[in-house]
Design a protein around this motif. Structure first.
Motif, PDB file in Angstrom:
ATOM      1  N   ARG A 187      76.397  -1.085  78.044  1.00  0.00           N
ATOM      2  CA  ARG A 187      76.776  -1.495  79.403  1.00  0.00           C
ATOM      3  C   ARG A 187      76.421  -0.421  80.422  1.00  0.00           C
ATOM      4  O   ARG A 187      76.254  -0.714  81.598  1.00  0.00           O
ATOM      5  CB  ARG A 187      78.262  -1.833  79.476  1.00  0.00           C
ATOM      6  CG  ARG A 187      78.558  -3.181  78.807  1.00  0.00           C
ATOM      7  CD  ARG A 187      79.986  -3.566  78.970  1.00  0.00           C
ATOM      8  NE  ARG A 187      80.125  -4.587  80.000  1.00  0.00           N
ATOM      9  CZ  ARG A 187      81.295  -4.997  80.477  1.00  0.00           C
ATOM     10  NH1 ARG A 187      82.420  -4.458  80.041  1.00  0.00           N
ATOM     11  NH2 ARG A 187      81.339  -5.940  81.378  1.00  0.00           N
ATOM     12  N   SER A 241      68.859   1.687  76.484  1.00  0.00           N
ATOM     13  CA  SER A 241      67.994   0.664  75.899  1.00  0.00           C
ATOM     14  C   SER A 241      68.134   0.603  74.379  1.00  0.00           C
ATOM     15  O   SER A 241      68.542   1.566  73.732  1.00  0.00           O
ATOM     16  CB  SER A 241      66.528   0.951  76.250  1.00  0.00           C
ATOM     17  OG  SER A 241      66.061   2.068  75.520  1.00  0.00           O
ATOM     18  N   ASP A 291      72.840  -9.986  73.438  1.00  0.00           N
ATOM     19  CA  ASP A 291      73.080 -11.177  74.258  1.00  0.00           C
ATOM     20  C   ASP A 291      74.471 -11.127  74.884  1.00  0.00           C
ATOM     21  O   ASP A 291      74.649 -11.471  76.057  1.00  0.00           O
ATOM     22  CB  ASP A 291      72.934 -12.452  73.429  1.00  0.00           C
ATOM     23  CG  ASP A 291      71.489 -12.822  73.151  1.00  0.00           C
ATOM     24  OD1 ASP A 291      70.572 -12.242  73.788  1.00  0.00           O
ATOM     25  OD2 ASP A 291      71.275 -13.687  72.265  1.00  0.00           O
ATOM     26  N   GLU A 309      74.447  -8.734  77.778  1.00  0.00           N
ATOM     27  CA  GLU A 309      73.809  -9.344  78.947  1.00  0.00           C
ATOM     28  C   GLU A 309      74.738 -10.350  79.622  1.00  0.00           C
ATOM     29  O   GLU A 309      74.844 -10.377  80.845  1.00  0.00           O
ATOM     30  CB  GLU A 309      72.482 -10.007  78.565  1.00  0.00           C
ATOM     31  CG  GLU A 309      71.349  -9.036  78.406  1.00  0.00           C
ATOM     32  CD  GLU A 309      71.134  -8.153  79.623  1.00  0.00           C
ATOM     33  OE1 GLU A 309      71.019  -8.679  80.753  1.00  0.00           O
ATOM     34  OE2 GLU A 309      71.110  -6.920  79.452  1.00  0.00           O
ATOM     35  N   GLU A 310      75.412 -11.174  78.829  1.00  0.00           N
ATOM     36  CA  GLU A 310      76.346 -12.148  79.387  1.00  0.00           C
ATOM     37  C   GLU A 310      77.512 -11.466  80.087  1.00  0.00           C
ATOM     38  O   GLU A 310      78.068 -12.005  81.044  1.00  0.00           O
ATOM     39  CB  GLU A 310      76.861 -13.087  78.297  1.00  0.00           C
ATOM     40  CG  GLU A 310      75.849 -14.130  77.890  1.00  0.00           C
ATOM     41  CD  GLU A 310      76.417 -15.129  76.902  1.00  0.00           C
ATOM     42  OE1 GLU A 310      77.621 -15.446  76.987  1.00  0.00           O
ATOM     43  OE2 GLU A 310      75.637 -15.574  76.045  1.00  0.00           O
ATOM     44  N   LYS A 358      77.361  -9.113  81.982  1.00  0.00           N
ATOM     45  CA  LYS A 358      76.925  -8.629  83.295  1.00  0.00           C
ATOM     46  C   LYS A 358      76.845  -9.745  84.330  1.00  0.00           C
ATOM     47  O   LYS A 358      76.653  -9.467  85.510  1.00  0.00           O
ATOM     48  CB  LYS A 358      75.555  -7.953  83.163  1.00  0.00           C
ATOM     49  CG  LYS A 358      75.589  -6.701  82.298  1.00  0.00           C
ATOM     50  CD  LYS A 358      74.200  -6.131  82.118  1.00  0.00           C
ATOM     51  CE  LYS A 358      74.219  -4.917  81.207  1.00  0.00           C
ATOM     52  NZ  LYS A 358      72.864  -4.401  80.953  1.00  0.00           N
ATOM     53  N   ASN A 359      77.014 -11.019  83.895  1.00  0.00           N
ATOM     54  CA  ASN A 359      76.916 -12.100  84.870  1.00  0.00           C
ATOM     55  C   ASN A 359      78.199 -12.176  85.712  1.00  0.00           C
ATOM     56  O   ASN A 359      79.202 -11.550  85.405  1.00  0.00           O
ATOM     57  CB  ASN A 359      76.571 -13.439  84.206  1.00  0.00           C
ATOM     58  CG  ASN A 359      77.697 -14.012  83.371  1.00  0.00           C
ATOM     59  OD1 ASN A 359      78.871 -13.761  83.598  1.00  0.00           O
ATOM     60  ND2 ASN A 359      77.336 -14.806  82.369  1.00  0.00           N
TER      61      ASN A 359
END
Length: 110
Positions: free
Chosen positions: A11, A15, A80, A83-84, A86-87
């Motif tokens: 977070r 990378s 994944d 990434e989710e 961060k929405n």
């Protein structure tokens, strides 16, 4: 490294390639899996293995250290989830909350 530390690491913008270099993991592996020391507790240490070593087994014993591990999920699923997180809907989740969600998924739904 513990699950909370792994969540924070990604977070914070690190990378996957950097992670693999740091932990001497083969980027060319079909998949890298995330395992946790048994018995499963949210603060247990994690281990990372290429699927070619674990052969996809749910349990894996690392003979060098004589430690038994259980598979939580693979890195594709984990990344994944990061990434989710961060929405707009999930951005307010703390690292601790996300860690608990991931852990609960691994032990209850996987």
């Amino acid at each position: 490294m513990k699950l909370l530390e792994l969540v924070k690491y990604f977070r914070d913008g690190h990378s996957f390639e950097e992670f693999c270099q740091t932990y001497s993991l083969d980027l060319q592996s079909e998949v890298i899996e995330i395992y946790m020391e048994q018995p499963l507790k949210i603060d247990n240490e994690l281990a990372f293995f290429e699927i070619e070593k674990t052969e996809g087994n749910i349990e894996y014993e690392y003979e060098y250290k004589n430690i038994k591990y259980s598979n939580l999920f693979d890195f594709y699923y984990f990344l994944d989830a990061i990434e989710e997180s961060k929405n707009a809907k999930n951005h307010s989740l703390s690292n601790e909350q996300l860690t608990k969600l991931l852990f609960n998924y691994a032990i209850n739904d996987a």
